[in-house]
Design a protein around this motif. Sequence first.
Motif: not given
Length: 620
Positions: A379-382, A384-390, A463-464, A505-510
């Motif tokens: 998944i490309a969020t556009g 990451n720091n905003f759309f993923t949370l702890s 953002r794009y 996320l995009t650090s992996f392919h599924g």
Amino acid sequence: MIITCKDSSFRLRYYFYEEILKELYGLIIMAKRDEVLDRKKLVYQLYKILNITQDDTDNTEFNTFFDSKILNKIDFKRRKSKGQFVTPSILANFMAKWVLLNQKPKKILDPAIGTGILIKEILKSIKKENGQNKFRIYGFDRDNLMILITKINLFENKGHLDLINEDFFENNLEEKFDIIIANPPYIKSNKIERLSLYHQVVSNSVGVDLDKFTGLYALFLVYCVTLLKKRGKLAFIIPSEFLNANYGVKVKDILLKNIRIEALIYFDTKDFVFNDVMSSCLIVLIDNSDFSPEHNIKFIKTTTINNLDDIFNVVTDNSYIKDGKLKQNIANLIYSEYKVKQLNPAKKWISLFSNKRKNYGELEHFIPLGFYYKVIRGIATGANNFFTLSESEINRWKIPERYLLPIITKARDISPPIFTWHDYNQLKNDDKKVYLLSIEEEIGNASVKRYLDTGIEQEIDKRYLTRNRRIWYFMEHREVAPVLIKVFNRGKIQFILNDTACLNLTSFHGIYPNDKRFMRFNKALISFFLSEYGEDTVRLQLRHYGGGLKKLEPSDVEKILIPDFTEFSNADLTRLDQCFEQYTELSREGSQERTLKFIDEINHIFGNLFEHYSFFEETM
């Protein structure tokens, strides 16, 4: 303080230094471009910015030192945007020495001259060999700053030099050159302003419609091939990316049909050949002598840049070669050669830089991974720091669970070959970002609205990716991938069994089975990639970058050859599952020696299955 310079040529070059300083003034200290600076202030600022001392100016190597000072002060983002990465002098010397061997050139071209280091080495070699002065050098660069630095570097040879501060592709060159040498700019295709124009110019010159994703460096190479005189020589240092990339198919086809490639030298080094650029390095040597499909192209791989003397001997002296192999082993160097007629431009060529390769491609019982599985990027969020949370962020913003999905965000958060709920909970307890903000409806929750408002304040919505969505915070849909592969790897390529309901996320392919029945093969598939045979088949599809970094795109993964698991017995599949589970358990305990036992057994299982095929036959 008054500083004098024992090198009288420094005074002759003063005008050019002054011009460069004006450029630096705008780039580094952010002075207004219309600010008037008197001569004394320019000189003072020159020394101040570059931290030049009396000892430096007295140094006989001052000119080289000064060039490096300038380049270090130029903003890296500016240089990167223009694809400017300076050739190490040891490589520049090698390239210059090769193109000048048995040559007395009249016209020399560097289409992307930069700081002039390649031409500087050419001039040194000409002076050393025969001192001839009936030659002309043509150097192009769009960047005025680079032209100015080159004027300084080559000041004593200005009588031989035509420096053109123009776009090389827009110059409509009609003449041909005895020598072409270059380190062309390396810029990603989506960052090039005039890419469509460049493609048109080069495609027209060779009569082939090149792939729209063809890299700028490859366009330079293809275009320069058309400008090389008969019996002329060309040396380019470029990324090796095109050897395995899809756009490289047409580039390789053009080279094979139109020119005589003498050698391809691939630097498979863990250290970056170029500072600040993560790209593996390739030297292309072309000798435009008589073309023949029987001609042998030398494929040379080295793991260091410190054995260039050995490489030069191998390239230029056939007495080092016997029956297509080196007569004697050379440290850190692998040699192979192929006739032009043997080479297929549609194949990936990185695997050819080896003297031992197993012939997997001819096996009936090997099939592309894509036959059983679909590979999709993460998944490309556009943002990451905003759309993923702890966990702490969830609690602070009071975001309800219904707006959240479990997510794997970073490759380093996973220890292969399996990811479990225990691993996920550990990341959550460590307050890692393990939640994806997932909104598929109009917002009715005040807490979520407040959080999204902060995104608008940060202009995340502009953002794009976000601005091209129907609603900027709507996320693309993905199913949970049962098998993951890390996109970038150093060392062994890592496949992971995803034993959770986590997205990625995009650090992996599924990796998704095309049919639910194929889920049965997941552990056997990863077991195969733990084996030596799996390592070999993956290697054929890799894209190589600098520093030992390797990458696989989804299409590359689908082309990886795997065994046809439908032909395996239930007993073999069950035993592979057991080996995988035992290997996983022991690897988590840190018992490396005991895990090797199960890797050996996995190798043994696959070895027994393949031994009656032509699996172990080596190809040229």
